[in-house]
Write a protein that holds these residues in place. Structure first.
Motif, PDB file in Angstrom:
ATOM      1  N   ASN A 171       0.542  -0.659  -0.208  1.00 21.96           N
ATOM      2  CA  ASN A 171       0.374   0.112  -0.258  1.00 21.96           C
ATOM      3  C   ASN A 171       0.725   1.503   0.267  1.00 21.96           C
ATOM      4  O   ASN A 171       0.082   2.498  -0.460  1.00 21.96           O
ATOM      5  CB  ASN A 171      -0.649  -0.036   1.461  1.00 21.96           C
ATOM      6  CG  ASN A 171      -2.064  -0.263   1.212  1.00 21.96           C
ATOM      7  OD1 ASN A 171      -2.825  -0.914  -0.064  1.00 21.96           O
ATOM      8  ND2 ASN A 171      -2.460  -1.332   1.914  1.00 21.96           N
ATOM      9  N   ILE A 172       2.375   0.850   0.640  1.00 20.05           N
ATOM     10  CA  ILE A 172       2.652   2.084   0.277  1.00 20.05           C
ATOM     11  C   ILE A 172       3.245   2.067  -0.841  1.00 20.05           C
ATOM     12  O   ILE A 172       3.657   4.196  -1.825  1.00 20.05           O
ATOM     13  CB  ILE A 172       3.724   2.510   1.345  1.00 20.05           C
ATOM     14  CG1 ILE A 172       3.768   2.093   3.169  1.00 20.05           C
ATOM     15  CG2 ILE A 172       4.981   2.925   1.559  1.00 20.05           C
ATOM     16  CD1 ILE A 172       4.348   2.088   4.088  1.00 20.05           C
TER      17      ILE A 172
ATOM     18  N   GLU B  85       2.954   1.558  -3.877  1.00 20.46           N
ATOM     19  CA  GLU B  85       2.446   1.033  -4.935  1.00 20.46           C
ATOM     20  C   GLU B  85       1.466   2.293  -5.272  1.00 20.46           C
ATOM     21  O   GLU B  85      -0.050   2.497  -5.902  1.00 20.46           O
ATOM     22  CB  GLU B  85       1.393  -0.051  -5.207  1.00 20.46           C
ATOM     23  CG  GLU B  85       3.013  -1.777  -5.998  1.00 20.46           C
ATOM     24  CD  GLU B  85       2.847  -2.643  -5.693  1.00 20.46           C
ATOM     25  OE1 GLU B  85       1.087  -2.602  -7.390  1.00 20.46           O
ATOM     26  OE2 GLU B  85       3.152  -3.655  -6.430  1.00 20.46           O
ATOM     27  N   SER B  86       1.258   2.868  -4.127  1.00 19.66           N
ATOM     28  CA  SER B  86       0.100   4.297  -3.909  1.00 19.66           C
ATOM     29  C   SER B  86       0.253   4.984  -4.512  1.00 19.66           C
ATOM     30  O   SER B  86      -1.484   5.494  -4.947  1.00 19.66           O
ATOM     31  CB  SER B  86       0.384   4.901  -2.374  1.00 19.66           C
ATOM     32  OG  SER B  86       1.489   5.958  -2.454  1.00 19.66           O
ATOM     33  N   ALA B  87       1.068   4.905  -5.374  1.00 14.83           N
ATOM     34  CA  ALA B  87       0.813   6.563  -6.544  1.00 14.83           C
ATOM     35  C   ALA B  87       0.021   5.605  -7.640  1.00 14.83           C
ATOM     36  O   ALA B  87      -0.066   6.095  -8.352  1.00 14.83           O
ATOM     37  CB  ALA B  87       1.554   7.330  -6.787  1.00 14.83           C
ATOM     38  N   HIS B  88       0.400   4.050  -7.900  1.00 17.99           N
ATOM     39  CA  HIS B  88       0.082   2.912  -8.906  1.00 17.99           C
ATOM     40  C   HIS B  88      -1.217   3.442  -9.546  1.00 17.99           C
ATOM     41  O   HIS B  88      -2.319   3.551  -8.724  1.00 17.99           O
ATOM     42  CB  HIS B  88       0.503   1.613  -9.246  1.00 17.99           C
ATOM     43  CG  HIS B  88       2.328   1.798  -8.771  1.00 17.99           C
ATOM     44  ND1 HIS B  88       3.504   2.611  -8.485  1.00 17.99           N
ATOM     45  CD2 HIS B  88       3.367   0.598  -9.801  1.00 17.99           C
ATOM     46  CE1 HIS B  88       4.221   2.093  -7.974  1.00 17.99           C
ATOM     47  NE2 HIS B  88       4.359   1.007  -9.429  1.00 17.99           N
ATOM     48  N   ARG B  89      -1.695   3.396 -10.290  1.00 22.62           N
ATOM     49  CA  ARG B  89      -2.800   3.315 -11.412  1.00 22.62           C
ATOM     50  C   ARG B  89      -2.885   1.597 -12.124  1.00 22.62           C
ATOM     51  O   ARG B  89      -4.205   0.940 -11.526  1.00 22.62           O
ATOM     52  CB  ARG B  89      -3.509   3.990 -12.501  1.00 22.62           C
ATOM     53  CG  ARG B  89      -3.240   4.954 -11.246  1.00 22.62           C
ATOM     54  CD  ARG B  89      -4.165   6.387 -13.198  1.00 22.62           C
ATOM     55  NE  ARG B  89      -4.704   7.306 -12.990  1.00 22.62           N
ATOM     56  CZ  ARG B  89      -4.563   8.845 -13.537  1.00 22.62           C
ATOM     57  NH1 ARG B  89      -4.557   8.394 -14.456  1.00 22.62           N
ATOM     58  NH2 ARG B  89      -5.497   9.571 -13.253  1.00 22.62           N
ATOM     59  N   ILE B  90      -1.545   1.256 -12.343  1.00 20.70           N
ATOM     60  CA  ILE B  90      -1.751  -0.589 -12.441  1.00 20.70           C
ATOM     61  C   ILE B  90      -0.791  -1.052 -11.548  1.00 20.70           C
ATOM     62  O   ILE B  90       0.786  -0.470 -11.743  1.00 20.70           O
ATOM     63  CB  ILE B  90      -1.200  -0.526 -14.562  1.00 20.70           C
ATOM     64  CG1 ILE B  90      -1.985   0.423 -15.450  1.00 20.70           C
ATOM     65  CG2 ILE B  90      -0.820  -1.303 -15.447  1.00 20.70           C
ATOM     66  CD1 ILE B  90      -1.623   0.820 -16.704  1.00 20.70           C
TER      67      ILE B  90
ATOM     68  N   LYS C 294       8.048   3.458  -8.319  1.00 19.97           N
ATOM     69  CA  LYS C 294       8.120   2.350  -6.532  1.00 19.97           C
ATOM     70  C   LYS C 294       9.166   3.985  -5.648  1.00 19.97           C
ATOM     71  O   LYS C 294       8.960   3.784  -4.926  1.00 19.97           O
ATOM     72  CB  LYS C 294       8.226   1.384  -6.219  1.00 19.97           C
ATOM     73  CG  LYS C 294       7.318   0.697  -7.039  1.00 19.97           C
ATOM     74  CD  LYS C 294       7.804  -0.710  -6.461  1.00 19.97           C
ATOM     75  CE  LYS C 294       6.526  -1.846  -7.276  1.00 19.97           C
ATOM     76  NZ  LYS C 294       7.106  -3.244  -7.009  1.00 19.97           N
ATOM     77  N   TRP C 295      10.247   4.313  -6.420  1.00 19.22           N
ATOM     78  CA  TRP C 295      10.950   4.959  -5.952  1.00 19.22           C
ATOM     79  C   TRP C 295      10.712   5.935  -5.518  1.00 19.22           C
ATOM     80  O   TRP C 295      11.102   6.304  -4.293  1.00 19.22           O
ATOM     81  CB  TRP C 295      12.558   4.733  -7.185  1.00 19.22           C
ATOM     82  CG  TRP C 295      12.765   3.084  -7.667  1.00 19.22           C
ATOM     83  CD1 TRP C 295      12.414   2.043  -6.729  1.00 19.22           C
ATOM     84  CD2 TRP C 295      13.548   2.967  -8.353  1.00 19.22           C
ATOM     85  NE1 TRP C 295      12.373   1.816  -7.923  1.00 19.22           N
ATOM     86  CE2 TRP C 295      13.374   1.490  -9.094  1.00 19.22           C
ATOM     87  CE3 TRP C 295      14.115   3.780  -9.647  1.00 19.22           C
ATOM     88  CZ2 TRP C 295      14.393   0.807  -9.424  1.00 19.22           C
ATOM     89  CZ3 TRP C 295      14.817   2.866 -10.936  1.00 19.22           C
ATOM     90  CH2 TRP C 295      14.908   1.240 -10.514  1.00 19.22           C
ATOM     91  N   LEU C 296      10.165   6.972  -6.413  1.00 24.01           N
ATOM     92  CA  LEU C 296       9.839   8.291  -6.457  1.00 24.01           C
ATOM     93  C   LEU C 296       8.998   8.458  -4.855  1.00 24.01           C
ATOM     94  O   LEU C 296       8.926   8.827  -4.248  1.00 24.01           O
ATOM     95  CB  LEU C 296       9.597   9.249  -7.359  1.00 24.01           C
ATOM     96  CG  LEU C 296       9.159  10.645  -6.660  1.00 24.01           C
ATOM     97  CD1 LEU C 296      10.353  11.119  -6.030  1.00 24.01           C
ATOM     98  CD2 LEU C 296       8.253  10.694  -8.390  1.00 24.01           C
ATOM     99  N   THR C 297       8.055   7.367  -4.905  1.00 24.55           N
ATOM    100  CA  THR C 297       6.945   6.975  -3.537  1.00 24.55           C
ATOM    101  C   THR C 297       8.102   7.029  -2.653  1.00 24.55           C
ATOM    102  O   THR C 297       7.203   8.111  -1.532  1.00 24.55           O
ATOM    103  CB  THR C 297       5.722   6.272  -4.501  1.00 24.55           C
ATOM    104  OG1 THR C 297       5.567   6.352  -5.643  1.00 24.55           O
ATOM    105  CG2 THR C 297       5.046   5.566  -2.851  1.00 24.55           C
ATOM    106  N   MET C 298       8.768   6.419  -2.868  1.00 20.60           N
ATOM    107  CA  MET C 298       8.998   6.093  -1.099  1.00 20.60           C
ATOM    108  C   MET C 298       9.563   6.752  -0.364  1.00 20.60           C
ATOM    109  O   MET C 298      10.506   7.183   0.487  1.00 20.60           O
ATOM    110  CB  MET C 298      10.257   4.522  -1.422  1.00 20.60           C
ATOM    111  CG  MET C 298       9.552   2.916  -1.800  1.00 20.60           C
ATOM    112  SD  MET C 298      10.616   1.823  -1.890  1.00 20.60           S
ATOM    113  CE  MET C 298      11.597   2.192  -3.487  1.00 20.60           C
TER     114      MET C 298
END
Length: 250
Positions: free
Chosen positions: A8-9, A11-16, A199-203
């Motif tokens: 959830n963390i 991939e929180s910005a993923h649409r796919i 994922k990297w920028l989200t992290m």
């Protein structure tokens, strides 16, 4: 009911939530020759991008089931944003064992075959919701190159080489289950980049906002190692595709 928090963390910005890109889902929808009012069931629907865009582009109706409250909420928001909330519904539930009350034209599990204990079990589950002459969609990894060692397989986030088959072996295994493979659309390395690298920028953003969280150390370690791991292993060894199946005529 939820998926592990780390997903959830990250991939929180993923649409796919797989290595497909929007153009791949568009290609798949066209390849399936979708028609208005075709009914689709999507088990493990994530943030709903497949159902939402197909509802917009082809007029399909359908239902998505996912056990992540976050992704289910995002799917509902996406449906509202695209103006298709009246055509599709998203349900927060465990997709394992889920059977539709109404038979569907397309029964899909795109990247979550763990719900049926693997490809064979997931096909068996999806078939319970399928109308005669309907299509099953399975999204599954395969080896682009079979890793030379078990250590390399684990670097690809598999438990063992035996977790996945080569593409010809995967297609043959589906045939052995009594199904015709009638279409396939395969992800490419750019798709893997978009799934993994996003994922990297989200992290990084999450770490900036949550430095004292109990998962901060784990997220920090992932951000430090994932770019090199992905470039060296996932990107080179692992393929991924969606395969359309129909029961063989008797």
């Amino acid at each position: 009911m939820d998926i592990p928090r780390i997903f959830n963390i990250t991939e929180s910005a993923h649409r796919i939530h797989n290595p497909f890109t929007p153009d791949k889902f568009a290609t798949l929808g066209a390849a399936l020759r979708l028609a208005p009012e075709d009914r689709i069931l999507d088990l493990g629907s994530g943030s709903g991008e497949m159902l939402c865009t197909w509802a917009r582009d082809y007029g399909i109706v359908g239902t998505g089931i996912d056990m992540s409250p976050l992704f289910t909420t995002q799917a509902k928001q996406r449906a509202e944003a695209l103006g298709v909330a009246h055509q599709i519904k998203f349900i927060h539930n465990d997709a394992a064992g889920y059977v539709s009350d109404e038979q569907v034209d397309v029964a899909a599990c795109v990247g979550a075959t763990w719900i049926g204990g693997g490809v064979a079990g997931t096909i068996e589950l999806l078939a319970k919701s399928l109308r005669p002459r309907g299509i099953i969609l399975i999204g599954e990894p395969y080896w682009r190159q079979v890793p030379p060692t078990e250590e390399i397989a684990k670097k690809c986030l598999a438990n063992a080489i035996s977790d996945f088959l080569s593409l010809p072996e995967l297609l043959a295994s589906i045939g052995h289950l009594g199904y015709d493979v009638v279409e396939m659309v395969l992800a490419n390395q750019d798709g893997w980049d978009r799934y993994e690298a996003a994922k990297w920028l989200t992290m990084r953003r999450w770490l900036e906002e949550n430095p004292n969280d109990e998962l901060a150390e784990e997220i920090r370690a992932k951000l430090s190692t994932e770019p090199v791991r992905h470039a060296a292993y996932t990107r080179e060894y692992l393929g991924w595709g969606v395969f359309a199946l129909m029961p063989r005529l008797t």
